[in-house]
Design a protein around this motif. Structure first.
Motif, PDB file in Angstrom:
ATOM      1  N   PRO A   1      -3.827  -1.252 -11.424  1.00  0.00           N
ATOM      2  CA  PRO A   1      -4.623  -0.067 -11.792  1.00  0.00           C
ATOM      3  C   PRO A   1      -5.851   0.106 -10.894  1.00  0.00           C
ATOM      4  N   GLU A   2      -6.344  -1.001 -10.314  1.00  0.00           N
ATOM      5  CA  GLU A   2      -7.542  -0.926  -9.457  1.00  0.00           C
ATOM      6  C   GLU A   2      -7.309  -0.134  -8.174  1.00  0.00           C
ATOM      7  N   TRP A   3      -6.025   0.079  -7.800  1.00  0.00           N
ATOM      8  CA  TRP A   3      -5.732   0.809  -6.567  1.00  0.00           C
ATOM      9  C   TRP A   3      -6.148   2.282  -6.645  1.00  0.00           C
ATOM     10  N   LYS A   4      -6.319   2.789  -7.888  1.00  0.00           N
ATOM     11  CA  LYS A   4      -6.700   4.201  -8.037  1.00  0.00           C
ATOM     12  C   LYS A   4      -7.987   4.532  -7.302  1.00  0.00           C
ATOM     13  N   ASP A   5      -8.862   3.535  -7.194  1.00  0.00           N
ATOM     14  CA  ASP A   5     -10.162   3.778  -6.543  1.00  0.00           C
ATOM     15  C   ASP A   5     -10.323   2.991  -5.245  1.00  0.00           C
ATOM     16  N   LYS A   6      -9.227   2.475  -4.734  1.00  0.00           N
ATOM     17  CA  LYS A   6      -9.346   1.593  -3.572  1.00  0.00           C
ATOM     18  C   LYS A   6      -8.481   2.098  -2.418  1.00  0.00           C
ATOM     19  N   GLU A   7      -9.141   2.363  -1.277  1.00  0.00           N
ATOM     20  CA  GLU A   7      -8.376   2.778  -0.092  1.00  0.00           C
ATOM     21  C   GLU A   7      -7.795   1.561   0.615  1.00  0.00           C
ATOM     22  N   PRO A   8      -6.687   1.694   1.321  1.00  0.00           N
ATOM     23  CA  PRO A   8      -5.930   2.938   1.553  1.00  0.00           C
ATOM     24  C   PRO A   8      -4.962   3.295   0.424  1.00  0.00           C
ATOM     25  N   PHE A   9      -4.964   2.467  -0.661  1.00  0.00           N
ATOM     26  CA  PHE A   9      -3.948   2.655  -1.716  1.00  0.00           C
ATOM     27  C   PHE A   9      -4.139   3.967  -2.496  1.00  0.00           C
ATOM     28  N   ALA A  10      -5.411   4.329  -2.755  1.00  0.00           N
ATOM     29  CA  ALA A  10      -5.675   5.539  -3.543  1.00  0.00           C
ATOM     30  C   ALA A  10      -5.046   6.772  -2.882  1.00  0.00           C
ATOM     31  N   SER A  11      -5.268   6.922  -1.571  1.00  0.00           N
ATOM     32  CA  SER A  11      -4.700   8.078  -0.863  1.00  0.00           C
ATOM     33  C   SER A  11      -3.178   8.013  -0.837  1.00  0.00           C
ATOM     34  N   LEU A  12      -2.666   6.833  -0.604  1.00  0.00           N
ATOM     35  CA  LEU A  12      -1.207   6.664  -0.562  1.00  0.00           C
ATOM     36  C   LEU A  12      -0.577   7.129  -1.868  1.00  0.00           C
ATOM     37  N   LEU A  13      -1.181   6.714  -2.983  1.00  0.00           N
ATOM     38  CA  LEU A  13      -0.601   7.031  -4.292  1.00  0.00           C
ATOM     39  C   LEU A  13      -0.712   8.517  -4.610  1.00  0.00           C
ATOM     40  N   LYS A  14      -1.658   9.191  -3.935  1.00  0.00           N
ATOM     41  CA  LYS A  14      -1.739  10.664  -4.089  1.00  0.00           C
ATOM     42  C   LYS A  14      -0.774  11.352  -3.129  1.00  0.00           C
ATOM     43  N   GLY A  15      -0.071  10.566  -2.315  1.00  0.00           N
ATOM     44  CA  GLY A  15       0.871  11.157  -1.359  1.00  0.00           C
ATOM     45  C   GLY A  15       0.213  11.574  -0.058  1.00  0.00           C
ATOM     46  N   ASP A  16      -1.046  11.205   0.121  1.00  0.00           N
ATOM     47  CA  ASP A  16      -1.775  11.605   1.323  1.00  0.00           C
ATOM     48  C   ASP A  16      -1.738  10.465   2.353  1.00  0.00           C
ATOM     49  N   ILE A  17      -0.615  10.372   3.049  1.00  0.00           N
ATOM     50  CA  ILE A  17      -0.401   9.276   3.990  1.00  0.00           C
ATOM     51  C   ILE A  17      -1.382   9.351   5.156  1.00  0.00           C
ATOM     52  N   LYS A  18      -1.667  10.564   5.578  1.00  0.00           N
ATOM     53  CA  LYS A  18      -2.552  10.758   6.729  1.00  0.00           C
ATOM     54  C   LYS A  18      -3.927  10.114   6.490  1.00  0.00           C
ATOM     55  N   THR A  19      -4.524  10.430   5.336  1.00  0.00           N
ATOM     56  CA  THR A  19      -5.830   9.844   5.017  1.00  0.00           C
ATOM     57  C   THR A  19      -5.724   8.321   4.871  1.00  0.00           C
ATOM     58  N   ALA A  20      -4.625   7.887   4.241  1.00  0.00           N
ATOM     59  CA  ALA A  20      -4.449   6.448   4.024  1.00  0.00           C
ATOM     60  C   ALA A  20      -4.424   5.697   5.350  1.00  0.00           C
ATOM     61  N   LEU A  21      -3.722   6.262   6.321  1.00  0.00           N
ATOM     62  CA  LEU A  21      -3.571   5.582   7.604  1.00  0.00           C
ATOM     63  C   LEU A  21      -4.700   5.898   8.579  1.00  0.00           C
ATOM     64  N   ALA A  22      -5.654   6.762   8.147  1.00  0.00           N
ATOM     65  CA  ALA A  22      -6.773   7.123   9.025  1.00  0.00           C
ATOM     66  C   ALA A  22      -7.617   5.889   9.344  1.00  0.00           C
ATOM     67  N   GLY A  23      -7.552   4.885   8.477  1.00  0.00           N
ATOM     68  CA  GLY A  23      -8.288   3.641   8.723  1.00  0.00           C
ATOM     69  C   GLY A  23      -7.734   2.830   9.883  1.00  0.00           C
ATOM     70  N   GLY A  24      -6.630   3.304  10.465  1.00  0.00           N
ATOM     71  CA  GLY A  24      -6.047   2.611  11.626  1.00  0.00           C
ATOM     72  C   GLY A  24      -5.454   1.263  11.286  1.00  0.00           C
ATOM     73  N   GLU A  25      -5.504   0.361  12.257  1.00  0.00           N
ATOM     74  CA  GLU A  25      -4.833  -0.925  12.121  1.00  0.00           C
ATOM     75  C   GLU A  25      -5.264  -1.725  10.881  1.00  0.00           C
ATOM     76  N   PRO A  26      -6.597  -1.799  10.585  1.00  0.00           N
ATOM     77  CA  PRO A  26      -6.977  -2.567   9.392  1.00  0.00           C
ATOM     78  C   PRO A  26      -6.310  -2.032   8.119  1.00  0.00           C
ATOM     79  N   ALA A  27      -6.193  -0.704   8.009  1.00  0.00           N
ATOM     80  CA  ALA A  27      -5.560  -0.109   6.824  1.00  0.00           C
ATOM     81  C   ALA A  27      -4.078  -0.496   6.775  1.00  0.00           C
ATOM     82  N   ILE A  28      -3.427  -0.440   7.936  1.00  0.00           N
ATOM     83  CA  ILE A  28      -2.001  -0.779   7.993  1.00  0.00           C
ATOM     84  C   ILE A  28      -1.784  -2.255   7.663  1.00  0.00           C
ATOM     85  N   VAL A  29      -2.636  -3.120   8.247  1.00  0.00           N
ATOM     86  CA  VAL A  29      -2.528  -4.555   7.959  1.00  0.00           C
ATOM     87  C   VAL A  29      -2.718  -4.797   6.464  1.00  0.00           C
ATOM     88  N   ASP A  30      -3.680  -4.099   5.861  1.00  0.00           N
ATOM     89  CA  ASP A  30      -3.946  -4.235   4.432  1.00  0.00           C
ATOM     90  C   ASP A  30      -2.706  -3.866   3.616  1.00  0.00           C
TER      91      ASP A  30
END
Lengths: 335, 335
Positions: free
Chosen positions: A101-130
């Protein structure tokens, strides 16, 4: 076995060998690469294989040394619009969300769960590694194996609607089989996860787990309720990409390949390593030029960029496959 | 090939297959393990192989899954009075000394060069790591390969005066061949250096480089005068010992072995991992009990200690080879 039976067997064997020689010559003449149009790419492949397998010739290579290495993403199967393993990770985030449930407020998971892949991956490599670490660790190796098997058996590609394993390239399947029929040992050397590929490469490519090289996380041996398990840890062990590919090849295979197949700058060092060996060698780039049947991209793509490699291939006279012109079929079955 | 020739080939092939079945049954009955005395150890090996290769039987294992892993030091060749790789490193210190005048005042090298191995190794693991790193790095992988080849071809064991590769165990060579003849793929999984073993394992054991798993240092891909090389760095990459062995197996092989062979506590986790698999499995310890023909040591030895493993083997009913009683020959040729 009686000596009579033995003599009979020897006799029959000699006849069979003669017939076998005829059969293999016939097979070699017959077209084992039917999805490849006649052209420079196909001709260069066949010429190389005939050169290193001709017994007694100067460039003959013993079977044990016929090592061929293949990149996976973009070389054996597709990699657009995102690496398939990343699409797997995104699916895993959705599947795991109810327990987090904590992912609702935690990037990159929050954006991913809203279907917004672009914002989720905007963090670049650290976001992808996460995303990859979170979805690829915390379970045993056996459990992860099953998760991958289940996904590969059911998940569909967002554009084509097909299973991912139906998005392997038919000409490359033929090439793998052709090389093996000529005594080559075929290996995958991919930037993708070694444990993400192994559950299905044997069935799809005919490449067993021990011939798959890839990126990996660390694992730890421990006892769980008296049973030994290997736990997947959220730590990178090895990145099998760019200058890491020759390192991975040396570590896993322990001898230099004589043939290498790739499609991006991530494969450049693997091709350089292979094609600077002392004996005969062959390097090939698959160039994605077919926007109708697959995708067209090269120097400016963030996925599978082919820029320096294209220049180097020109300088070194490596074979370049023009997918549109060289392949009369891309995927094994039509969509 | 004409259809007549094809039909003839099919017919001959079917006869040959029938004869082949008879031949292989005969071969299986003949003794492929002549250096093993008849006893519980040999019987347990043969019983296991027959059980997993009997088609249609409940415990049949497909060839692709017949993975057998072997420790090297003390299991396939000797390891006394010191691991052979350490003796290699000591020889290298002597060979490299002229280029290192500073070693005269620097431990552990100063003592080594005086021939005082005991004092040199009194520093324990850090001293050993120092010696190994110094002698195993700073050159390309190709250069190191050649150094090992030269040493293996000429260096002699301090006690027996024989080449090190003449100190491999004849019964284990027979076992490797027997397993391969029954469709097993044989791997080495050793605490020893992966690149120290690969130059000679194919010739000596019939095990190709890509089926050797071991400890390793890091390597780095770089260009040297325009030519790609892999440089050996003085950094540990992976220690393939104890709990590291199942990790190394998973990393390199990607499936769980069904048979494991070791001789020390360093192999315990490899045996536990193998013998807790879901299907049929086989674990064996070589127990060094023959002071006359080889060495006798177990619970108190600093090299190849077998203590916890011996207890576990008893509890788990693993096979224990009593070298003195079970082997009628130790080395391939007499000294």
């Amino acid at each position: 076995m009686t000596s009579l039976a033995y003599a009979a067997k020897r006799y029959l064997l000699s006849i069979l060998l003669l017939l076998g020689v005829a059969a293999s010559a016939t097979a070699q003449n017959a077209d084992q690469l039917p999805s490849w149009n006649d052209g420079k790419a196909k001709q260069s492949i066949v010429a190389f294989v005939e050169r290193v397998t001709a017994e007694g010739a100067a460039d003959f290579v013993p079977e044990a040394e016929r090592v061929a290495v293949f990149d996976n993403d973009g070389t054996l199967w597709g990699e657009q619009p995102l690496y398939f393993q990343l699409l797997f990770a995104l699916d895993r985030v959705k599947a795991m969300a109810p327990q987090h449930p904590e992912w609702k407020d935690k990037e990159p998971f929050a954006s991913l769960l809203k279907g917004d892949i672009k914002t989720a991956l905007a963090g670049g490599e650290p976001a992808i590694v996460d995303i990859v670490m979170t979805t690829h660790s915390g379970m045993t190796t056996d459990e992860f194996d099953q998760i991958v098997r289940d996904w590969v058996a059911s998940a569909k590609h967002p554009k084509t609607g097909r299973l991912y394993t139906e998005m392997v390239y038919q000409p490359m399947l033929e090439l793998l089989a052709y090389l093996r029929a000529n005594g080559f040992k075929t290996f995958i050397v991919s930037g993708g996860g070694i444990d993400f590929m192994r559950p299905w490469t044997e069935k799809v490519y005919g490449i067993p787990p021990e011939q798959v090289v890839g990126s990996s996380g660390k694992t730890k041996f421990e006892m769980r309720d008296g049973t030994p398990v290997l736990m997947r840890l959220p730590e990178i062990n090895f990145i099998d990409d760019k200058a890491g590919k020759p390192v991975g090849i040396h570590h896993h295979i322990g001898r230099r390949p004589i043939a290498a197949f790739g499609n991006s700058d991530g494969d450049l060092q693997m091709l350089q390593w292979t094609c600077s060996g002392p004996g005969p060698h062959f390097c090939l780039y698959v160039h994605h030029t077919d926007a109708d049947r697959e995708w067209a991209y090269d120097r400016d793509s963030s996925i599978g960029r082919l820029d320096k490699g294209l220049d180097e291939a020109g300088i070194m006279s490596w074979t370049i496959v023009d997918m549109k012109a060289d392949w009369n079929k891309v995927f094994a079955s039509s969509p």
